[in-house]
Design an enzyme around this catalytic site. Structure first.
Site, short mmCIF file in Angstrom:
data_model
loop_
_atom_site.label_atom_id
_atom_site.label_comp_id
_atom_site.label_asym_id
_atom_site.label_seq_id
_atom_site.Cartn_x
_atom_site.Cartn_y
_atom_site.Cartn_z
N ALA A 1 16.31 22.66 -22.75
CA ALA A 1 15.42 22.15 -21.86
C ALA A 1 15.46 21.01 -21.85
O ALA A 1 15.51 21.05 -23.21
CB ALA A 1 14.25 23.23 -22.54
N TYR B 1 14.96 8.31 -22.14
CA TYR B 1 15.64 9.18 -21.41
C TYR B 1 17.48 9.73 -22.56
O TYR B 1 17.21 10.37 -23.48
CB TYR B 1 16.40 9.50 -20.33
CG TYR B 1 17.02 10.89 -19.80
CD1 TYR B 1 17.01 12.41 -20.00
CD2 TYR B 1 18.11 10.97 -19.50
CE1 TYR B 1 17.64 13.55 -19.87
CE2 TYR B 1 18.99 11.86 -19.47
CZ TYR B 1 18.49 13.18 -19.53
OH TYR B 1 19.63 14.51 -19.61
N TYR C 1 27.41 14.11 -14.66
CA TYR C 1 26.31 13.62 -13.46
C TYR C 1 25.65 15.65 -12.67
O TYR C 1 27.03 15.73 -11.67
CB TYR C 1 26.23 12.85 -12.40
CG TYR C 1 24.76 12.75 -11.41
CD1 TYR C 1 23.90 12.45 -12.59
CD2 TYR C 1 25.39 12.15 -10.85
CE1 TYR C 1 23.01 12.38 -11.41
CE2 TYR C 1 24.37 11.45 -9.85
CZ TYR C 1 23.13 11.41 -10.22
OH TYR C 1 22.52 11.15 -9.51
N1 LIG Z 1 21.69 17.17 -14.78
C1 LIG Z 1 21.80 16.16 -15.03
O1 LIG Z 1 23.06 15.77 -14.42
C2 LIG Z 1 22.18 16.66 -16.45
C3 LIG Z 1 22.71 15.57 -17.01
C4 LIG Z 1 23.28 16.03 -18.53
C5 LIG Z 1 22.37 15.82 -19.53
N2 LIG Z 1 21.59 17.34 -19.09
C6 LIG Z 1 20.14 17.85 -19.30
O2 LIG Z 1 20.73 19.39 -18.97
C7 LIG Z 1 19.59 19.94 -19.61
C8 LIG Z 1 18.79 21.16 -18.06
O3 LIG Z 1 18.41 19.88 -17.21
P1 LIG Z 1 18.54 20.33 -15.90
O4 LIG Z 1 20.26 19.20 -15.22
O5 LIG Z 1 19.45 21.52 -15.22
O6 LIG Z 1 17.24 20.02 -15.40
P2 LIG Z 1 16.42 21.21 -14.57
O7 LIG Z 1 16.91 21.95 -13.45
O8 LIG Z 1 15.43 20.74 -14.08
O9 LIG Z 1 16.03 22.69 -15.72
C9 LIG Z 1 15.41 21.93 -16.88
C10 LIG Z 1 14.98 23.03 -17.89
O10 LIG Z 1 14.19 22.64 -19.02
C11 LIG Z 1 13.02 23.47 -18.51
N3 LIG Z 1 12.24 22.48 -19.44
C12 LIG Z 1 11.48 21.67 -19.17
N4 LIG Z 1 10.32 21.14 -20.66
C13 LIG Z 1 10.28 22.68 -21.38
C14 LIG Z 1 9.83 22.85 -21.92
N5 LIG Z 1 8.08 22.33 -22.63
N6 LIG Z 1 9.46 24.38 -22.95
C15 LIG Z 1 10.71 24.88 -21.59
N7 LIG Z 1 11.60 24.99 -21.61
C16 LIG Z 1 11.64 23.09 -20.40
C17 LIG Z 1 12.19 23.69 -17.59
O11 LIG Z 1 11.25 24.49 -16.87
P3 LIG Z 1 10.41 24.33 -15.69
O12 LIG Z 1 11.06 24.98 -15.17
O13 LIG Z 1 9.39 25.64 -16.59
O14 LIG Z 1 10.12 23.01 -15.91
C18 LIG Z 1 13.99 23.84 -17.45
O15 LIG Z 1 14.03 24.91 -17.50
C19 LIG Z 1 18.49 19.39 -20.07
O16 LIG Z 1 18.07 19.29 -21.60
C20 LIG Z 1 19.11 17.57 -19.62
O17 LIG Z 1 18.53 16.62 -20.03
C21 LIG Z 1 21.32 17.02 -17.42
#
Ligand SMILES: NC(=O)c1ccc[n+]([C@@H]2O[C@H](COP(=O)([O-])OP(=O)(O)OC[C@H]3O[C@@H](n4cnc5c(N)ncnc54)[C@H](OP(=O)(O)O)[C@@H]3O)[C@@H](O)[C@H]2O)c1
Length: 260
Positions: A112, A183, A215
């Protein structure tokens, strides 16, 4: 084309499936993935289910979590667990539930995470936005880790995976104009949690590593990412299923190690 690491992860999950075709063996691994209701977390849950784990899909909103569990039910043994990483009461209740139901936790994936409007380059980032990102991505993850560590210690060889980012690399940050101070700082600090916890637990069988997705097209970036969520999940799945001679206290992407 799959990357070499993705292919190895596939082989590993295939092997586990071979060894555990019904998913009913008593030694089925118990896993928890925070933020499992969508994006990269959803695909991490799917990958761990395909590897034969029982996966607790953590989500802060019950309706979203239940919906995701319904979508993944055909993939294996998946259960919803309410988990708001910014709400200590839900962490305590979830840990107590797992203690009662399982008595241990083999795999904790701290997935998360958020970004925040107002985050930006150091000269302009809104201080409250930086604080908001640090609060969730670092302090929330720390709270989850502390809540579940006693259960991970009860497992034979626990695995903790922190989902970080290339944006958390100090080295890469000195070479790129990413302009997201909060971030990046949150992920750099998360990497410090990885390194220090791995060191603290070095005399145990537990391994703690950071996974750095590329990404990835998710809500986090308005689906602008170039990788699929399944590609973004591959390294975390690999690190969650590490064999005893796997790395500890590292950061890697699906193409290999990243610089700190
Ligand atoms: N997308 C990228 O390019 C990328 C690259 C590198 C790393 N990441 C990392 O990958 C991880 C997942 O991100 P994602 O890209 O899949 O984004 P996402 O689709 O926005 O998913 C984020 C998830 O985290 C949950 N979340 C946020 N705040 C929370 C809280 N307080 N308690 C519990 N759950 C919470 C969200 O829940 P809700 O649905 O309720 O909001 C959602 O399930 C993150 O740590 C992000 O920083 C992403």
């Amino acid at each position: 084309m799959p990357t070499p690491r993705t292919f190895v992860a596939y082989l590993l999950t295939s092997f586990v499936k071979e060894a555990n075709p019904t998913g009913n063996m008593a030694n089925k691994k118990i896993a928890l993935v925070s933020g499992g209701n969508k994006g990269i977390g959803f695909e991490i849950v799917r990958g761990l289910l395909q590897a034969g784990c029982r996966v607790y899909l953590g989500a802060r909103e019950a309706a979203k979590g239940q919906q995701a569990v319904a979508e993944l039910a055909a993939a294996g043994d998946v259960l919803f667990l309410e988990l708001d990483i910014a709400n200590q009461a839900t962490l305590d209740a979830a840990a107590a539930h797992l203690q009662r139901e399982e008595g241990h936790l083999d795999i904790l994936v701290n997935n998360a995470g958020i970004n925040a409007a107002g985050d930006g380059a150091p000269s302009t980032a809104a201080v409250h936005s930086v604080a908001q990102v640090l609060q969730t991505n670092l302090l929330g993850t720390l709270a989850v880790t502390q809540a579940f560590l006693p259960l991970v210690k009860q497992a034979a060889a626990g695995r903790i995976v922190n989902v970080s980012s290339p944006l958390g690399s100090l080295t890469l940050s000195s070479q790129n104009d990413w302009g997201l101070l909060g971030y990046s700082a949150s992920k750099a600090a998360l990497n410090m949690l990885t390194v220090q916890l791995a060191h603290e637990l070095r005399d145990t069988a537990i391994k703690v590593n950071s996974a750095a997705p590329g990404y990835t097209a998710t809500d986090l970036n308005g689906f602008a990412g170039t990788d699929t969520p399944a590609q973004g999940a591959a390294e975390a799945i690999w690190l969650a299923l590490l064999p005893p001679d796997g790395p500890n206290g590292t950061i890697s992407s699906s193409t290999g190690p990243l610089p700190w």
